[in-house]
Design an enzyme around this catalytic site. Structure first.
Site, mmCIF file in Angstrom:
data_model
loop_
_atom_site.group_PDB
_atom_site.id
_atom_site.type_symbol
_atom_site.label_atom_id
_atom_site.label_comp_id
_atom_site.label_asym_id
_atom_site.label_seq_id
_atom_site.Cartn_x
_atom_site.Cartn_y
_atom_site.Cartn_z
ATOM 1 N N GLY A 1 0.705 -1.284 0.057
ATOM 2 C CA GLY A 1 -0.022 0.070 0.012
ATOM 3 C C GLY A 1 0.775 1.260 -0.019
ATOM 4 O O GLY A 1 0.291 2.380 -0.329
ATOM 5 N N GLU B 1 3.906 -7.000 1.687
ATOM 6 C CA GLU B 1 3.581 -7.419 0.412
ATOM 7 C C GLU B 1 3.359 -6.017 -0.617
ATOM 8 O O GLU B 1 2.748 -5.846 -1.235
ATOM 9 C CB GLU B 1 2.648 -8.293 0.239
ATOM 10 C CG GLU B 1 1.159 -8.153 0.740
ATOM 11 C CD GLU B 1 0.326 -9.185 0.724
ATOM 12 O OE1 GLU B 1 0.621 -10.304 0.608
ATOM 13 O OE2 GLU B 1 -1.022 -8.928 0.663
ATOM 14 N N GLY C 1 3.876 -3.750 -3.785
ATOM 15 C CA GLY C 1 4.054 -3.723 -5.097
ATOM 16 C C GLY C 1 4.338 -2.568 -6.027
ATOM 17 O O GLY C 1 5.321 -2.515 -6.414
ATOM 18 N N ARG C 2 3.510 -1.363 -5.883
ATOM 19 C CA ARG C 2 3.682 -0.246 -6.470
ATOM 20 C C ARG C 2 5.033 0.462 -6.089
ATOM 21 O O ARG C 2 5.938 0.805 -6.872
ATOM 22 C CB ARG C 2 2.562 0.781 -6.193
ATOM 23 C CG ARG C 2 2.561 1.966 -6.978
ATOM 24 C CD ARG C 2 1.553 3.051 -6.289
ATOM 25 N NE ARG C 2 0.204 2.417 -6.075
ATOM 26 C CZ ARG C 2 -0.809 2.294 -6.905
ATOM 27 N NH1 ARG C 2 -0.503 3.170 -8.044
ATOM 28 N NH2 ARG C 2 -1.981 1.889 -6.707
ATOM 29 N N ARG D 1 -4.631 3.634 -16.418
ATOM 30 C CA ARG D 1 -4.865 4.474 -14.907
ATOM 31 C C ARG D 1 -5.515 5.918 -14.806
ATOM 32 O O ARG D 1 -6.593 6.187 -14.047
ATOM 33 C CB ARG D 1 -3.509 4.466 -14.242
ATOM 34 C CG ARG D 1 -3.002 3.003 -13.968
ATOM 35 C CD ARG D 1 -1.887 3.010 -12.870
ATOM 36 N NE ARG D 1 -2.412 3.409 -11.511
ATOM 37 C CZ ARG D 1 -2.186 4.500 -10.714
ATOM 38 N NH1 ARG D 1 -1.553 5.495 -11.478
ATOM 39 N NH2 ARG D 1 -2.955 4.653 -9.591
ATOM 40 N N TYR E 1 -8.818 5.733 -12.731
ATOM 41 C CA TYR E 1 -8.863 6.374 -11.459
ATOM 42 C C TYR E 1 -8.529 7.953 -11.545
ATOM 43 O O TYR E 1 -7.972 8.599 -10.600
ATOM 44 C CB TYR E 1 -7.620 5.632 -10.601
ATOM 45 C CG TYR E 1 -7.456 4.343 -10.618
ATOM 46 C CD1 TYR E 1 -8.401 3.571 -10.038
ATOM 47 C CD2 TYR E 1 -6.357 3.636 -11.235
ATOM 48 C CE1 TYR E 1 -8.336 2.021 -10.323
ATOM 49 C CE2 TYR E 1 -6.082 2.476 -11.355
ATOM 50 C CZ TYR E 1 -7.326 1.694 -10.867
ATOM 51 O OH TYR E 1 -6.999 0.050 -10.992
ATOM 52 N N CYS F 1 -10.024 5.453 -29.721
ATOM 53 C CA CYS F 1 -11.385 5.677 -30.111
ATOM 54 C C CYS F 1 -12.171 6.098 -29.068
ATOM 55 O O CYS F 1 -13.262 5.438 -28.901
ATOM 56 C CB CYS F 1 -12.000 5.027 -31.251
ATOM 57 S SG CYS F 1 -11.143 5.208 -32.805
ATOM 58 N N TYR G 1 1.047 -1.317 -12.401
ATOM 59 C CA TYR G 1 -0.201 -1.292 -12.829
ATOM 60 C C TYR G 1 -0.546 -0.720 -14.201
ATOM 61 O O TYR G 1 -1.559 -0.078 -14.554
ATOM 62 C CB TYR G 1 -1.347 -0.717 -11.868
ATOM 63 C CG TYR G 1 -1.020 -1.332 -10.433
ATOM 64 C CD1 TYR G 1 -1.556 -2.828 -10.291
ATOM 65 C CD2 TYR G 1 -0.515 -0.792 -9.326
ATOM 66 C CE1 TYR G 1 -1.417 -3.277 -9.062
ATOM 67 C CE2 TYR G 1 -0.179 -1.374 -8.068
ATOM 68 C CZ TYR G 1 -0.756 -2.625 -8.002
ATOM 69 O OH TYR G 1 -0.672 -3.157 -6.611
HETATM 70 N N1 LLP Z 1 -1.427 -7.135 -1.155
HETATM 71 C C1 LLP Z 1 -2.788 -7.084 -1.415
HETATM 72 C C2 LLP Z 1 -3.787 -8.179 -0.821
HETATM 73 C C3 LLP Z 1 -3.311 -6.144 -2.655
HETATM 74 O O1 LLP Z 1 -4.799 -6.158 -2.886
HETATM 75 C C4 LLP Z 1 -2.528 -5.431 -3.010
HETATM 76 C C5 LLP Z 1 -3.015 -4.413 -4.154
HETATM 77 C C6 LLP Z 1 -1.189 -5.378 -2.627
HETATM 78 C C7 LLP Z 1 -0.713 -5.902 -1.900
HETATM 79 C C8 LLP Z 1 -0.169 -4.288 -3.199
HETATM 80 O O2 LLP Z 1 -0.470 -3.145 -3.021
HETATM 81 P P1 LLP Z 1 0.570 -1.799 -3.370
HETATM 82 O O3 LLP Z 1 1.898 -1.707 -2.636
HETATM 83 O O4 LLP Z 1 1.100 -1.778 -5.099
HETATM 84 O O5 LLP Z 1 -0.199 -0.612 -3.278
HETATM 85 N N2 LLP Z 1 -4.671 -1.093 -10.075
HETATM 86 C C9 LLP Z 1 -4.668 -0.063 -9.070
HETATM 87 C C10 LLP Z 1 -4.008 -0.697 -7.807
HETATM 88 C C11 LLP Z 1 -4.692 -1.815 -7.185
HETATM 89 C C12 LLP Z 1 -4.048 -2.473 -6.115
HETATM 90 C C13 LLP Z 1 -4.693 -3.742 -5.901
HETATM 91 N N3 LLP Z 1 -4.067 -4.416 -4.625
HETATM 92 C C14 LLP Z 1 -3.700 0.886 -9.520
HETATM 93 O O6 LLP Z 1 -3.503 1.264 -10.743
HETATM 94 O O7 LLP Z 1 -3.733 2.228 -8.697
#
Ligand code: LLP
Length: 477
Positions: free
Chosen positions: A284, A326, A328-329, A366, A370, A397, A426
């Site tokens: 997150g 965990e 990601g971003r 995105r 969003y 289009c 993403y």
């Molecule tokens: N763990 C779980 C259970 C999650 O659902 C997610 C993201 C993460 C970890 C990783 O979160 P991060 O560190 O990346 O914030 N498509 C959207 C983001 C969707 C996130 C979904 N879950 C965007 O482009 O902003």
């Protein structure tokens, strides 16, 4: 430090200056550009020692350019920060939904991180990449966590076969697992239980998952029933609890709250006889997409969650659990830029000037999904002063296919290279073939070398899954 808006001279070079200030260079998620971004003698943007315009000539456009140094630095910073701030054991697992492909799995794994996957496809990609690195079955199982709010039986069977930890989301999944285990009495399935923490945070509503009205996880009001049921299942090895409150979060308080809430649940679970020695606090941490974004650094975030969990453990007289995060971003987001070629221009007097690029919502969904904002530079004329305000339109289009509204740019010409920053998370993973656009290639850059990690799709790729029933041909002749 002056923000770009506050400066008197405005050009793409300002972003480079910004990225090169040591204050922001520290944590990749606080930097708009990859850490290796620099300007060369031709006034061109370079990333990983590669001139972006030259990369586009070589690999085509649009092009995702992933900087290996930035990705490795982010992985390293997460691991080191947990070692520094958390007194128990910890594990950082990459949320592969941010961007999953063999090359990225390889880099992240080589930095000592594990993986969270959310589908059979992500599972397959990750396991294949780890097998190619000669990881043993045990090592793969220990480093792999399987998420999802509606995993199919087929996906669960594959996960059980691999031996990874399944993060169970709901009652149906629990029942399916118990049934599958009945077919093999020797089997115990490692699981974590995903709970909805009921913690609000300020981010886009589509990417908030922790509030009570969420499709993910068990309702915390059912904990007694849940822990009773799980404790009665010989076949389930409940190793701990999981919660995730959302994505692109800048505040630290919600994660601090999450730590203490989860430790209390952990204690409760242990009172039901569950072993529960793992606490997975999700991901997150946000990244900087535009000047005004101000996320905490990776180190600050890890410090916050570590201290919250340790403090709650002390208050509850619990030993420190294995702490899992965990992200990601914040691992991959800032490591990548997308390079586009500028094409047509439409000027509507006294209203707006549109500049169109050769990609758009199919390679970066995105903004339309969003209303996400991004920064850009013209990669082949970095220090040219900003002279006009334009809107960057995609080529789809769809009127809403606008990447960025009303930004300042130097005067551009068709053929100039526009770089959108912070597109590692993403973007490719949510890319589509809308309007039958082939998905772009991705290159990994490091120290002047550029290697493909994703080949550009061809027009034939686009029809490779199409099937034409024979009878249609006979009607048409
Ligand atoms: N763990 C779980 C259970 C999650 O659902 C997610 C993201 C993460 C970890 C990783 O979160 P991060 O560190 O990346 O914030 N498509 C959207 C983001 C969707 C996130 C979904 N879950 C965007 O482009 O902003």
């Amino acid at each position: 430090m002056l923000s770009i808006e506050q400066r008197t001279s405005h050009s793409g070079q300002d972003y480079l200056d910004q990225a090169n200030l040591s204050e922001v260079k520290g944590s990749p998620n606080q930097s708009l550009l990859p850490l290796t971004a620099t300007v060369n003698n031709c006034d061109h943007l370079e990333v990983g020692g590669c001139d972006i315009q030259t990369l586009v000539k070589q690999f085509g456009s649009p092009l995702y350019v992933l900087d290996e140094v930035t990705l490795r630095t982010a992985c390293h910073q997460y691991r080191e920060a947990f070692k520094t701030y958390y007194a128990g054991t910890s594990q950082v697992i990459y949320a592969s939904k941010a961007w999953s492909c063999l090359g990225i799995v390889n880099i992240v794994a080589s930095e000592g991180l594990g993986f969270d996957v959310v589908s059979g496809g992500e599972l397959h990609t990750t396991v294949k990449a780890l097998e190619m690195m000669n990881w043993s079955r045990e090592k793969i199982a220990q480093n792999l966590y399987f998420h999802g709010n509606n995993k199919s039986q087929e996906e669960l069977k594959i996960a059980i076969d691999i031996g990874c930890t399944i993060i169970v989301d709901n009652w149906l999944e629990l029942e399916i697992l118990v049934k599958l285990a009945e077919q093999n009495p020797a089997l115990t399935i490692p699981i974590l239980l995903r709970l909805t923490p009921g913690i609000e945070c300020h981010t886009h509503e589509y990417i908030r998952t922790g509030h009570l009205d969420s499709k993910f996880g068990f309702d915390p009001n059912q904990l007694d029933r849940l822990f009773t049921y799980v404790s009665q299942q010989q076949s389930l090895d409940c190793r701990g609890l999981h919660a995730h409150i959302g994505s692109q979060i800048f505040e630290r308080q919600p994660h601090e709250d999450l730590g203490s809430v989860m430790v209390e649940w952990l204690k409760k679970a242990q009172n039901y006889g569950l072993k529960c020695q793992e606490l997975n606090i999700g991901g997150g941490l946000g990244i900087r997409y535009v000047e005004s974004d101000d996320p905490p650094s990776i180190e600050q975030w890890v410090k916050t969650v570590s201290e919250a969990v340790m403090k709650a453990c002390e208050a509850n007289q619990l030993p420190y659990p294995k702490l899992i995060a965990e992200p990601g971003r914040s691992l991959v987001g800032s490591a990548c830029i997308t390079a586009y070629t500028i094409g047509s221009r439409k000027e509507i007097p006294d209203l707006r000037t549109y500049i169109a690029i050769d990609g758009g919502m199919s390679d970066n969904p995105r903004p339309i999904t969003y209303q996400s904002q991004y920064c850009v530079v013209v990669a082949n004329r970095l220090s040219a002063p900003y002279s006009e305000t334009v809107t960057i339109a995609g080529k789809h289009c769809e009127s809403g296919d606008i990447l960025i509204k009303d930004i300042k740019l130097p005067l551009t010409q068709p053929g100039d290279i526009l770089v959108v920053m912070a597109t590692g998370a993403y973007n490719h993973s949510m890319a589509s073939n809308y309007n039958r656009l082939p998905r772009p290639a991705a290159v990994l850059v490091n120290n002047g070398e550029a290697n493909l990690i994703l080949q550009r799709e061809t027009y034939d790729d686009l029809i490779s899954q199409d099937r034409l029933p024979q009878r249609l041909l006979s009607y048409s002749s």
